[in-house]
Design an enzyme around this catalytic site. Structure first.
Site, mmCIF file in Angstrom:
data_model
loop_
_atom_site.group_PDB
_atom_site.id
_atom_site.type_symbol
_atom_site.label_atom_id
_atom_site.label_comp_id
_atom_site.label_asym_id
_atom_site.label_seq_id
_atom_site.Cartn_x
_atom_site.Cartn_y
_atom_site.Cartn_z
ATOM 1 N N ASN A 204 0.848 -1.198 0.000
ATOM 2 C CA ASN A 204 0.000 0.000 0.000
ATOM 3 C C ASN A 204 0.880 1.244 0.000
ATOM 4 O O ASN A 204 2.114 1.140 -0.036
ATOM 5 C CB ASN A 204 -0.948 -0.017 1.202
ATOM 6 C CG ASN A 204 -0.181 -0.066 2.512
ATOM 7 O OD1 ASN A 204 0.535 0.869 2.849
ATOM 8 N ND2 ASN A 204 -0.304 -1.173 3.230
ATOM 9 N N ASP A 273 -4.452 -6.329 4.921
ATOM 10 C CA ASP A 273 -5.568 -7.131 5.450
ATOM 11 C C ASP A 273 -5.613 -8.509 4.799
ATOM 12 O O ASP A 273 -6.268 -9.414 5.303
ATOM 13 C CB ASP A 273 -6.895 -6.405 5.194
ATOM 14 C CG ASP A 273 -7.045 -5.208 6.119
ATOM 15 O OD1 ASP A 273 -6.708 -5.340 7.312
ATOM 16 O OD2 ASP A 273 -7.444 -4.132 5.652
ATOM 17 N N LYS A 335 -11.716 -3.292 18.966
ATOM 18 C CA LYS A 335 -10.317 -3.654 19.227
ATOM 19 C C LYS A 335 -9.874 -3.241 20.623
ATOM 20 O O LYS A 335 -8.697 -3.279 20.935
ATOM 21 C CB LYS A 335 -9.420 -3.067 18.133
ATOM 22 C CG LYS A 335 -9.871 -3.542 16.754
ATOM 23 C CD LYS A 335 -8.905 -3.250 15.646
ATOM 24 C CE LYS A 335 -9.508 -3.730 14.318
ATOM 25 N NZ LYS A 335 -8.569 -3.832 13.228
#
Ligand code: PMT
Length: 402
Positions: A204, A273, A335
């Site tokens: 990315n 991911d 999270k």
């Protein structure tokens, strides 16, 4: 250390001479800049002779090949405006660059300290106060003026702060208190790389700049910092232990092996991911390649450490392009984070690769603070201010976690 001393046009301009001298005594080299109106009160020659540096007064003072406001901004460690008039404060707040000093402010990435001086009613005026509030939010440090007898004959706030306290503030800004001394901090940064074969990969656009700035600032504040970083082109921040990794799995292993020992974890990395199901040992040939790449989920590191956390203060990022607030709050809850930093990366010039960032800091108690667009090192400073406030306010040793 090099300080630019910006002097504007008000009666307190003569005190800039004392400020200059005190800065020199504290070991700073001073580069004076004066506005046109400041020169009505004192002459550039005074500051030039005392500083030993040319005093810059106008945008076109120097016809050399350097763009002077940019060159000066890059050469200095601090921009100190003393005295600063309401006019300069207004221009700084609204990004008006119509003389050398206001142009310099826009081009600097160093900390900025402002010591206002003006008439009491000008000081109290909502326009001045709103402008100051905008600048405070951007991280500009204001040395509040003092109450007293003013040059205009009136009494009240507006008198330039004592030169000693202005210089003391400059020193504190440049040599910040080691507020994180004794804290062990784990920061992740950069992208991960998920190999497909020896020449191809999935990754990315993360440059690592945000995470490196966060690690650097924590070290500046005295913390013992470990930076786990995906591949970047950045130099290691000074005073930081750097552990390079490549894939999401490698980053997860490194984070897990340092997690138990950490007081604070800041996950600024852009972790993949998904990762290919198989990594081919040899370059995939076009003729035999399938047009479908099989992927499976990469480990969600933040989710794992969220489950493991005991007394650690956990800060996650949320890089979003849609429903940013809603998605960031979901990450905060799911999270088990102590803070989430929302990065709306759909905005141009923000987040990935840029030297600037605009973040929103969201806490579990519902507080949601938008910070302005700032250079990443300043974003890191403001973020550590927010983390420290919560860490020291709500986290007596071992009290958090459940
Ligand atoms: O590196 P720069 O060019 O300076 O750009 C900075 C940045 C945009 C990368 C940074 O500010 C940022 O937003 N980082 C988080 C990027 C990201 O992956 O966001 P996310 O919303 O997909 O992930 C949420 C959180 O989970 C993040 O803290 C991330 O580190 C973590 N995560 C994500 C995926 C995964 N598999 N494991 C994780 O732990």
């Amino acid at each position: 250390m090099r300080v630019i001393l910006g002097v504007t046009g008000c009666i307190a301009a003569y005190k800039s001479v004392v400020i200059l001298r005190l800065l020199q005594k504290s070991g700073f080299e001073v580069f004076p800049v004066m506005t046109r109106h400041a020169q009505e009160f004192i002459t550039p020659l005074t500051l030039e002779k005392l500083s030993g540096n040319k005093v810059i007064c106008g945008v076109f003072d120097d016809r050399s090949t350097e763009i002077e406001h940019i060159a000066l901004a890059r050469r200095s460690d601090l921009l100190l405006m003393a005295p600063a008039t309401a006019n300069l404060i207004g221009k700084m707040a609204h990004g008006i660059a119509d003389d050398f000093l206001s142009t310099l402010y826009l081009s600097t990435t160093t900390p900025v300290v402002l010591a206002p001086a003006m008439n009491v009613e000008m000081w109290r005026h909502p326009a001045t106060q709103n402008n100051l509030q905008m600048l405070r939010k951007r991280g500009v440090v204001i040395v509040e003026p003092e109450p007293g007898y003013l040059a205009c004959g009136e009494e009240g706030e507006g008198r330039l702060a004592q030169p000693e306290s202005i210089v003391q503030t400059a020193l504190e800004v440049l040599r910040p208190v080691k507020s994180l001394l004794g804290k062990k901090i784990l920061v992740t940064a950069g992208p991960t790389i998920e190999d497909i074969d020896p020449v191809r990969f999935i990754s990315n656009r993360s440059s690592g700049k945000m995470g490196y700035a966060i690690a650097h600032e924590a070290a500046q504040r005295g913390a013992t910092v470990t930076l786990i970083t995906g591949p970047t082109y950045l130099p290691a921040p000074s005073g930081v232990r750097v552990l390079p990794v490549r894939s999401a799995v490698e980053m997860r292993d490194a984070v897990l092996s340092h997690f138990a020992d950490a007081d604070v974890v800041v996950m600024a990395a852009a972790v993949s991911d998904f990762t290919p199901v198989t990594v081919e040992a040899h370059k995939i040939k076009k003729a035999t390649a399938s047009s479908v790449l099989q992927l499976h989920p990469a480990p969600d590191i933040l989710e794992e450490i969220g489950k493991l956390k005991q007394s650690q203060f956990l800060v996650g990022f949320a890089a979003e392009t849609q429903n940013p607030l809603e998605n960031a709050r979901l990450k905060l809850r799911e999270k088990r984070l102590d803070l989430v930093v929302l990065n709306d990366v759909s905005q141009p010039g923000v987040g990935f690769q840029s030297d600037y960032n605009q973040i929103t800091v969201i806490s579990p108690d519902g507080e949601c603070e938008d910070l302005p667009l700032l250079p990443k090192h300043q974003v890191a400073q403001l973020l550590w201010d927010r983390i420290s406030k919560r860490l020291f306010a709500i986290a007596p040793e071992g009290a958090r976690g459940a």
